[in-house]
Design a protein around this motif. Structure first.
Motif, mmCIF file in Angstrom:
data_model
loop_
_atom_site.group_PDB
_atom_site.id
_atom_site.type_symbol
_atom_site.label_atom_id
_atom_site.label_comp_id
_atom_site.label_asym_id
_atom_site.label_seq_id
_atom_site.Cartn_x
_atom_site.Cartn_y
_atom_site.Cartn_z
ATOM 1 N N GLY A 16 14.688 4.896 -12.951
ATOM 2 C CA GLY A 16 15.183 4.169 -14.505
ATOM 3 C C GLY A 16 14.531 3.031 -14.759
ATOM 4 O O GLY A 16 15.014 2.225 -15.160
ATOM 5 N N GLY A 17 13.205 2.896 -14.634
ATOM 6 C CA GLY A 17 12.419 1.627 -14.902
ATOM 7 C C GLY A 17 12.294 0.568 -13.699
ATOM 8 O O GLY A 17 11.546 -0.252 -13.944
ATOM 9 N N LYS A 18 13.014 0.642 -12.758
ATOM 10 C CA LYS A 18 12.866 -0.059 -11.714
ATOM 11 C C LYS A 18 11.754 -0.065 -11.019
ATOM 12 O O LYS A 18 10.990 1.085 -10.924
ATOM 13 C CB LYS A 18 14.008 0.093 -10.592
ATOM 14 N N HIS A 19 10.924 -1.107 -10.506
ATOM 15 C CA HIS A 19 9.698 -1.191 -9.735
ATOM 16 C C HIS A 19 10.098 -0.904 -8.217
ATOM 17 O O HIS A 19 10.805 -1.442 -7.260
ATOM 18 C CB HIS A 19 9.107 -2.491 -9.874
ATOM 19 N N LEU A 20 9.121 0.076 -7.666
ATOM 20 C CA LEU A 20 8.900 0.026 -6.244
ATOM 21 C C LEU A 20 7.581 -0.494 -6.037
ATOM 22 O O LEU A 20 6.535 0.015 -6.303
ATOM 23 C CB LEU A 20 9.036 1.598 -5.990
ATOM 24 N N VAL A 21 7.571 -1.562 -5.247
ATOM 25 C CA VAL A 21 6.509 -2.149 -4.413
ATOM 26 C C VAL A 21 6.007 -1.484 -3.098
ATOM 27 O O VAL A 21 6.892 -1.501 -2.191
ATOM 28 C CB VAL A 21 6.538 -3.764 -4.430
ATOM 29 N N LYS A 22 5.122 -0.930 -3.147
ATOM 30 C CA LYS A 22 4.557 -0.154 -1.855
ATOM 31 C C LYS A 22 3.509 -0.893 -1.343
ATOM 32 O O LYS A 22 2.305 -0.974 -1.761
ATOM 33 C CB LYS A 22 4.187 1.373 -2.190
ATOM 34 N N LEU A 23 3.586 -1.367 -0.122
ATOM 35 C CA LEU A 23 2.557 -2.088 0.760
ATOM 36 C C LEU A 23 1.953 -0.948 1.739
ATOM 37 O O LEU A 23 2.900 -0.300 2.302
ATOM 38 C CB LEU A 23 3.369 -3.083 1.358
ATOM 39 N N SER A 24 0.672 -1.178 1.864
ATOM 40 C CA SER A 24 -0.143 -0.415 2.889
ATOM 41 C C SER A 24 -1.150 -1.294 3.380
ATOM 42 O O SER A 24 -1.353 -2.404 2.872
ATOM 43 C CB SER A 24 -0.446 0.992 2.387
ATOM 44 N N GLY A 25 -1.946 -0.653 4.286
ATOM 45 C CA GLY A 25 -2.964 -1.578 4.995
ATOM 46 C C GLY A 25 -2.536 -2.384 6.311
ATOM 47 O O GLY A 25 -1.487 -2.244 6.849
ATOM 48 N N SER A 26 -3.526 -3.177 6.435
ATOM 49 C CA SER A 26 -3.392 -4.285 7.695
ATOM 50 C C SER A 26 -3.054 -5.325 7.144
ATOM 51 O O SER A 26 -3.671 -6.221 6.162
ATOM 52 C CB SER A 26 -4.620 -4.152 8.365
ATOM 53 N N TRP A 27 -1.668 -5.849 7.363
ATOM 54 C CA TRP A 27 -1.085 -7.205 6.861
ATOM 55 C C TRP A 27 -1.078 -8.042 8.004
ATOM 56 O O TRP A 27 0.201 -8.720 8.653
ATOM 57 C CB TRP A 27 0.505 -6.893 6.462
ATOM 58 N N ASN A 28 -2.166 -8.392 8.746
ATOM 59 C CA ASN A 28 -2.474 -9.476 9.711
ATOM 60 C C ASN A 28 -3.196 -10.531 9.238
ATOM 61 O O ASN A 28 -3.769 -10.423 8.072
ATOM 62 C CB ASN A 28 -3.106 -9.017 10.928
ATOM 63 N N ILE A 29 -3.283 -11.753 9.829
ATOM 64 C CA ILE A 29 -4.028 -12.735 9.373
ATOM 65 C C ILE A 29 -5.374 -12.589 9.067
ATOM 66 O O ILE A 29 -5.947 -13.147 8.151
ATOM 67 C CB ILE A 29 -3.859 -14.040 10.493
ATOM 68 N N ALA A 47 10.003 -12.126 -7.744
ATOM 69 C CA ALA A 47 10.813 -13.062 -8.611
ATOM 70 C C ALA A 47 12.044 -11.929 -9.129
ATOM 71 O O ALA A 47 13.041 -12.416 -9.368
ATOM 72 C CB ALA A 47 10.321 -13.804 -9.522
ATOM 73 N N ASP A 48 11.652 -10.731 -9.205
ATOM 74 C CA ASP A 48 12.586 -9.726 -9.892
ATOM 75 C C ASP A 48 13.371 -9.269 -8.621
ATOM 76 O O ASP A 48 13.121 -8.539 -7.856
ATOM 77 C CB ASP A 48 11.925 -8.710 -10.408
ATOM 78 N N LYS A 49 14.748 -9.689 -8.398
ATOM 79 C CA LYS A 49 15.690 -9.092 -7.501
ATOM 80 C C LYS A 49 16.033 -7.602 -7.424
ATOM 81 O O LYS A 49 16.532 -7.381 -6.525
ATOM 82 C CB LYS A 49 17.120 -9.993 -7.560
ATOM 83 N N ASN A 50 15.719 -7.047 -8.413
ATOM 84 C CA ASN A 50 15.942 -5.499 -8.621
ATOM 85 C C ASN A 50 14.734 -4.824 -7.945
ATOM 86 O O ASN A 50 14.607 -3.675 -7.886
ATOM 87 C CB ASN A 50 16.299 -4.977 -9.970
ATOM 88 N N THR A 51 13.829 -5.364 -7.647
ATOM 89 C CA THR A 51 12.686 -4.629 -7.111
ATOM 90 C C THR A 51 12.835 -4.207 -5.695
ATOM 91 O O THR A 51 13.501 -4.746 -5.044
ATOM 92 C CB THR A 51 11.205 -5.793 -7.139
#
Length: 374
Positions: A16-29, A47-51
């Motif tokens: 219903g319009g809520k955002h889904l943030v999908k993270l992928s890859g290598s999250w290292n320094i 900043a959007d608490k519903n994300t």
């Protein structure tokens, strides 16, 4: 290799319009450095608490990547978060930990003002400490006047020997050489005007009134003042000062008073000795360059230099000795029980003592400007 996959962020419309943030890859320094704008992008979505957040596709996650996400989330876990169990531990370590904030960069003018404020505050603090030492010294003198048997004669005698008798050689050498140099340079100019006889006036006034006391004070500040500071510092390092306090022995009565009394007594005598050697060096140079014999020098000197100049030199030398000893003891008690502090404070002691000696000499020169002149 999974470590080479760059970090990516994908936004998916969900529920219903809520955002889904999908993270992928290598999250290292190593990978995060190559994507400088990623931190701002994460913060905008956080900043959007519903994300909702999906981290199951992340191949590599280290503490740096977890810290970036943790700070973007406001230092708490989002309500809708999916992640691998092994990544959970990286976020648990930041819970309850106060993350230091980066201090704002100050302008150059602000840094100068801050440095000046600290410098003035440090100077004022040290000045008050020196005045406190001087006040304690006055109280100790009053105590000794009422209890003459408590006067530390042995400590005063040893300090007089170490600071005075053992300094005769170096002060004589420096005084003699300065006298030769001053006489030679003055002779070159006096020959031009045919005023060779006035070299006696120049040498007498400059050496007895100024150079003799000043040279002796600078040499004593560098030689004996540094030794006093280092001695007290070594006592701090070896905990001898704590032992004296435990036995109820006064530091000021056994350490400061003997040093101050000895230098106040010995420095006027050293200044006379240094002035005498400088005059001898000047006489030797004058006889060689101008042909003024020693008898003529001795006959003219009392008329060229009134006796008042000797008393002025005596008085300023006593003040020099008092201040050198006070400054040496002050910096000695500032030493912390480590070798770095010992070296720094000993250097500060010598620099401060020489600076104060020159300042006091300037004050005496202004106060007694018209006194003692032929």
């Amino acid at each position: 290799m999974n470590q080479d996959i760059p970090p990516t962020l994908e936004i998916v419309e969900h529920d219903g319009g809520k955002h889904l943030v999908k993270l992928s890859g290598s999250w290292n320094i190593r990978s995060l450095v190559a994507v400088p704008g990623l931190n701002r992008e994460i913060s905008s979505y956080a900043a959007d608490k519903n994300t909702q957040w999906d981290m199951n596709s992340i191949a590599v996650l280290d503490s740096a990547g977890a810290l970036i996400l943790w700070k973007a989330w406001g230092k708490r876990m989002p309500d809708a978060l999916q992640m691998k169990p092994e990544h959970q531990r990286l976020f648990e370590r930041w819970q309850g930990v106060e993350i230091p904030q980066r201090e704002p960069v100050q302008s150059r003018s602000r840094l100068i003002i801050t440095y000046t404020d600290r410098l003035l505050a440090g100077f004022w603090t040290q000045l008050l400490q020196v005045v406190t030492l001087l006040g304690q010294l006055v109280l100790d003198i009053g105590y000794l006047l009422l209890h003459p048997g408590a006067i530390p004669w042995a400590e005063i005698s040893i300090t007089i020997y170490e600071s005075g008798v053992r300094a005769l050689g170096i002060t004589a050498l420096v005084g003699f050489l300065i006298g030769i140099v001053l006489s030679y340079l003055s002779a070159l100019q006096l020959k031009i005007f045919g005023a060779e006889i006035y070299i006696i006036d120049i040498l007498g006034l400059s050496v007895i009134r100024e150079l003799g006391p000043l040279l002796a004070a600078i040499l004593v500040a560098g030689r004996s003042g540094s030794a006093m500071t280092a001695q007290i510092g070594i006592m701090r390092v070896t905990e001898e000062l704590d032992a004296l306090s435990a036995m109820g022995i006064s530091h000021s009565l056994r350490l400061i008073l003997p040093n101050v009394a000895a230098l106040t007594i010995v420095l006027p005598l050293l200044s006379v000795w240094t002035s005498s050697m400088a005059l001898i060096g000047g006489m030797v140079s004058a006889q060689t360059t101008l042909g003024i014999n020693y008898q003529q020098f001795f006959d003219k000197l009392p008329d060229a230099v009134p006796l008042t100049n000797l008393f002025i030199g005596f008085g300023k030398s006593a003040v020099f000795g008092l201040m050198i000893a006070l400054i040496a003891c002050h910096f000695g008690f500032r030493i912390q029980p480590n070798t770095e502090s010992l070296g720094n404070e000993t250097t500060n002691s010598v620099v401060a003592a020489i600076t104060v000696v020159i300042m006091i000499d300037a004050v005496f020169a202004i106060l007694f400007m018209g006194i003692g002149m032929p």
